[in-house]
Design a protein around this motif. Structure first.
Motif, PDB file in Angstrom:
ATOM      1  N   TYR A   1      42.261  22.826  50.599  1.00  0.00           N
ATOM      2  CA  TYR A   1      42.128  23.873  49.584  1.00  0.00           C
ATOM      3  C   TYR A   1      41.397  23.346  48.351  1.00  0.00           C
ATOM      4  CZ  TYR A   1      45.694  26.542  52.180  1.00  0.00           C
ATOM      5  OH  TYR A   1      46.392  27.235  53.127  1.00  0.00           O
ATOM      6  N   MET A   2      40.426  24.098  47.877  1.00  0.00           N
ATOM      7  CA  MET A   2      39.669  23.728  46.678  1.00  0.00           C
ATOM      8  C   MET A   2      39.995  24.692  45.532  1.00  0.00           C
ATOM      9  SD  MET A   2      37.599  21.063  47.313  1.00  0.00           S
ATOM     10  CE  MET A   2      38.796  20.249  48.327  1.00  0.00           C
ATOM     11  N   VAL A   3      39.479  25.906  45.614  1.00  0.00           N
ATOM     12  CA  VAL A   3      39.761  26.908  44.572  1.00  0.00           C
ATOM     13  C   VAL A   3      40.172  28.213  45.253  1.00  0.00           C
ATOM     14  CG1 VAL A   3      38.189  25.890  42.880  1.00  0.00           C
ATOM     15  CG2 VAL A   3      37.346  27.649  44.457  1.00  0.00           C
ATOM     16  N   SER A   4      40.800  29.097  44.485  1.00  0.00           N
ATOM     17  CA  SER A   4      41.319  30.318  45.117  1.00  0.00           C
ATOM     18  C   SER A   4      41.322  31.489  44.144  1.00  0.00           C
ATOM     19  CB  SER A   4      42.742  30.068  45.616  1.00  0.00           C
ATOM     20  OG  SER A   4      43.583  29.820  44.506  1.00  0.00           O
ATOM     21  N   SER A   5      41.558  32.647  44.692  1.00  0.00           N
ATOM     22  CA  SER A   5      41.895  33.822  43.884  1.00  0.00           C
ATOM     23  C   SER A   5      43.295  34.253  44.329  1.00  0.00           C
ATOM     24  CB  SER A   5      40.883  34.950  44.103  1.00  0.00           C
ATOM     25  OG  SER A   5      40.890  35.369  45.452  1.00  0.00           O
ATOM     26  N   TYR A   6      44.028  34.851  43.400  1.00  0.00           N
ATOM     27  CA  TYR A   6      45.428  35.177  43.717  1.00  0.00           C
ATOM     28  C   TYR A   6      45.877  36.335  42.845  1.00  0.00           C
ATOM     29  CZ  TYR A   6      50.382  34.248  44.745  1.00  0.00           C
ATOM     30  OH  TYR A   6      51.686  34.334  45.161  1.00  0.00           O
ATOM     31  N   ASP A   7      46.194  37.433  43.463  1.00  0.00           N
ATOM     32  CA  ASP A   7      46.705  38.592  42.726  1.00  0.00           C
ATOM     33  C   ASP A   7      48.008  39.016  43.399  1.00  0.00           C
ATOM     34  OD1 ASP A   7      47.158  41.094  41.495  1.00  0.00           O
ATOM     35  OD2 ASP A   7      44.999  41.271  41.077  1.00  0.00           O
ATOM     36  N   PRO A   8      49.144  38.767  42.730  1.00  0.00           N
ATOM     37  CA  PRO A   8      50.436  38.987  43.369  1.00  0.00           C
ATOM     38  C   PRO A   8      50.692  40.460  43.683  1.00  0.00           C
ATOM     39  CG  PRO A   8      50.719  38.072  41.161  1.00  0.00           C
ATOM     40  CD  PRO A   8      49.273  38.299  41.353  1.00  0.00           C
ATOM     41  N   PRO A   9      51.611  40.696  44.623  1.00  0.00           N
ATOM     42  CA  PRO A   9      51.942  42.074  44.987  1.00  0.00           C
ATOM     43  C   PRO A   9      52.420  42.832  43.753  1.00  0.00           C
ATOM     44  CG  PRO A   9      53.110  40.505  46.387  1.00  0.00           C
ATOM     45  CD  PRO A   9      52.449  39.720  45.313  1.00  0.00           C
ATOM     46  N   SER A  10      51.978  44.065  43.626  1.00  0.00           N
ATOM     47  CA  SER A  10      52.421  44.863  42.483  1.00  0.00           C
ATOM     48  C   SER A  10      52.362  46.326  42.875  1.00  0.00           C
ATOM     49  CB  SER A  10      51.530  44.603  41.267  1.00  0.00           C
ATOM     50  OG  SER A  10      50.189  44.866  41.603  1.00  0.00           O
ATOM     51  N   THR A  11      53.270  47.073  42.331  1.00  0.00           N
ATOM     52  CA  THR A  11      53.230  48.494  42.612  1.00  0.00           C
ATOM     53  C   THR A  11      52.493  49.187  41.477  1.00  0.00           C
ATOM     54  OG1 THR A  11      55.404  48.623  41.582  1.00  0.00           O
ATOM     55  CG2 THR A  11      55.347  48.584  43.993  1.00  0.00           C
ATOM     56  N   GLY A  12      51.908  50.268  41.772  1.00  0.00           N
ATOM     57  CA  GLY A  12      51.228  51.037  40.726  1.00  0.00           C
ATOM     58  C   GLY A  12      49.750  50.733  40.675  1.00  0.00           C
ATOM     59  N   ASP A  13      49.361  49.432  40.623  1.00  0.00           N
ATOM     60  CA  ASP A  13      47.948  49.051  40.589  1.00  0.00           C
ATOM     61  C   ASP A  13      47.460  48.951  42.031  1.00  0.00           C
ATOM     62  OD1 ASP A  13      45.466  47.986  40.222  1.00  0.00           O
ATOM     63  OD2 ASP A  13      46.168  46.026  39.521  1.00  0.00           O
ATOM     64  N   ARG A  14      46.653  49.887  42.440  1.00  0.00           N
ATOM     65  CA  ARG A  14      46.299  49.968  43.865  1.00  0.00           C
ATOM     66  C   ARG A  14      45.069  49.149  44.244  1.00  0.00           C
ATOM     67  NH1 ARG A  14      47.742  53.512  47.463  1.00  0.00           N
ATOM     68  NH2 ARG A  14      45.585  53.973  47.978  1.00  0.00           N
ATOM     69  N   GLY A  15      44.359  48.642  43.277  1.00  0.00           N
ATOM     70  CA  GLY A  15      43.178  47.843  43.598  1.00  0.00           C
ATOM     71  C   GLY A  15      43.218  46.493  42.901  1.00  0.00           C
ATOM     72  N   ASP A  16      43.122  45.410  43.646  1.00  0.00           N
ATOM     73  CA  ASP A  16      43.185  44.056  43.062  1.00  0.00           C
ATOM     74  C   ASP A  16      41.902  43.303  43.383  1.00  0.00           C
ATOM     75  OD1 ASP A  16      45.850  44.567  42.325  1.00  0.00           O
ATOM     76  OD2 ASP A  16      46.522  43.980  44.325  1.00  0.00           O
ATOM     77  N   THR A  17      41.153  42.964  42.349  1.00  0.00           N
ATOM     78  CA  THR A  17      39.914  42.208  42.566  1.00  0.00           C
ATOM     79  C   THR A  17      40.068  40.805  42.000  1.00  0.00           C
ATOM     80  OG1 THR A  17      38.555  44.188  42.464  1.00  0.00           O
ATOM     81  CG2 THR A  17      37.453  42.112  42.043  1.00  0.00           C
ATOM     82  N   GLY A  18      39.613  39.850  42.770  1.00  0.00           N
ATOM     83  CA  GLY A  18      39.661  38.475  42.291  1.00  0.00           C
ATOM     84  C   GLY A  18      38.434  37.721  42.779  1.00  0.00           C
ATOM     85  N   GLY A  19      38.309  36.504  42.295  1.00  0.00           N
ATOM     86  CA  GLY A  19      37.177  35.702  42.754  1.00  0.00           C
ATOM     87  C   GLY A  19      37.210  34.340  42.104  1.00  0.00           C
ATOM     88  N   ASN A  20      36.342  33.487  42.527  1.00  0.00           N
ATOM     89  CA  ASN A  20      36.275  32.147  41.957  1.00  0.00           C
ATOM     90  C   ASN A  20      34.966  31.499  42.408  1.00  0.00           C
ATOM     91  OD1 ASN A  20      37.102  29.869  40.547  1.00  0.00           O
ATOM     92  ND2 ASN A  20      39.217  30.048  41.304  1.00  0.00           N
ATOM     93  N   SER A  21      34.684  30.332  41.846  1.00  0.00           N
ATOM     94  CA  SER A  21      33.477  29.606  42.279  1.00  0.00           C
ATOM     95  C   SER A  21      33.721  28.121  42.131  1.00  0.00           C
ATOM     96  CB  SER A  21      32.264  30.042  41.449  1.00  0.00           C
ATOM     97  OG  SER A  21      32.474  29.704  40.099  1.00  0.00           O
ATOM     98  N   ALA A  22      32.896  27.342  42.778  1.00  0.00           N
ATOM     99  CA  ALA A  22      33.037  25.883  42.688  1.00  0.00           C
ATOM    100  C   ALA A  22      31.697  25.228  42.977  1.00  0.00           C
ATOM    101  CB  ALA A  22      34.080  25.394  43.683  1.00  0.00           C
TER     102      ALA A  22
END
Ligand SMILES: *[C@@H]1O[C@H](CO)[C@@H](O)[C@H](O)[C@H]1NC(C)=O
Ligand SMILES: *[C@@H]1O[C@H](CO)[C@@H](O)[C@H](O)[C@H]1NC(C)=O
Ligand SMILES: *[C@@H]1O[C@H](CO)[C@@H](O)[C@H](O)[C@H]1NC(C)=O
Length: 235
Positions: A176-197
């Motif tokens: 594992y190097m880098v990651s995106s992480y958006d925990p489970p949540s109710t109400g917010d139906r769209g989760d965008t993440g990203g990263n670079s290295a």
């Protein structure tokens, strides 16, 4: 008449004796000359032999010198051939040098997909290829393999729907190097993440994307979930 004859004989005798002794003297002189001549010939031969030996020594050392020079030239030629191979490898390169390597892809090539982690194929396999110059990204396995040692840039984005954990991990040789992480949540139906290295890779080292154990990512032809990379410069 008899007197005259006798006198003649006497004169002839004297002459012959004189001639004889003179001839004998001549012979002994000639023998000595011959000995001296022989010695002279041997000396001359020896001198020629010595000169030939000297010449041979010189030729030998000349040959050694040439061999040494030849080796030096061969070594230089080898260096030049190596250099040329390098240049050939880098031929058609960008301004930063090295081969042209760049890829960009998104997950779904058609329709909609919602991916969970799968043990059978742990990598995210991005099917819609925008660019794959140098063919370093394999769209069957989702793996990028460094074609040369160098510094590479990677980026990715993840998109998740609903209440699931969303995100992914960029791995180098499975680490594992880098990651995106958006925990489970109710109400917010769209989760965008990203990263670079920016990673240093040896030739043949692999970079790929994985999901977290419980994460899910979504994609359609809008290209929400993507993976891109390129060679910054070779080393
Ligand atoms: C030939 O070489 C030998 C040994 O190097 C030397 O003793 C000899 O005098 C030389 N002869 C002549 C004629 O130069
Ligand atoms: C030059 O390279 C060849 C093969 O690559 C090798 O056999 C040879 O020994 C090399 N010569 C030198 C002088 O380095
Ligand atoms: C570099 O590539 C060009 C075209 O791609 C070619 O014409 C040229 O011969 C190549 N040079 C070397 C040193 O390989």
């Amino acid at each position: 008449m008899a007197h005259t004859t006798l006198l003649l004989f006497a004169v002839l005798g004297c002459l012959s004796v004189g001639l004889g002794s003179k001839q004998r003297g001549d012979f002994s002189v000639t023998d000595m000359d011959m000995d001296t001549a022989k010695d002279g010939d041997i000396k001359a031969l020896e001198a020629r032999l010595n000169a030939t030996e000297k010449e041979l020594e010189k030729v030998k050392s000349d040959v050694q010198l040439l061999e040494k020079e030849n080796q030096d030239i061969m070594a230089k030629l080898n260096d030049t051939v190596e250099e040329l191979e390098k240049i050939k490898k880098q031929n058609g390169s960008t301004t930063t040098g090295g081969p042209k390597v760049a890829f960009s892809a998104s997950l779904a090539a058609s329709g909609e997909i919602y991916l969970k982690q799968s043990d059978a194929s742990p990598n995210l396999v991005y099917k819609r290829i925008f660019t794959n110059t140098g063919d370093a990204y394999d769209s069957k396995t989702g793996t990028f393999t460094a074609p040369v040692k160098g510094i590479y840039f990677f980026s990715f984005s993840t998109f998740g729907y609903n209440d699931f954990l969303s995100g992914a991990i960029l791995t180098k040789n499975g680490h594992y190097m880098v990651s995106s992480y958006d925990p489970p949540s109710t109400g917010d139906r769209g989760d965008t993440g990203g990263n670079s290295a920016i990673l240093q890779l040896e030739k043949g080292e692999r970079v790929s994307m994985r999901l977290w154990e419980t994460s899910q990512v979504f994609d359609n032809l809008n290209g929400h979930t993507t993976f891109s990379g390129f060679l910054l410069f070779p080393l």
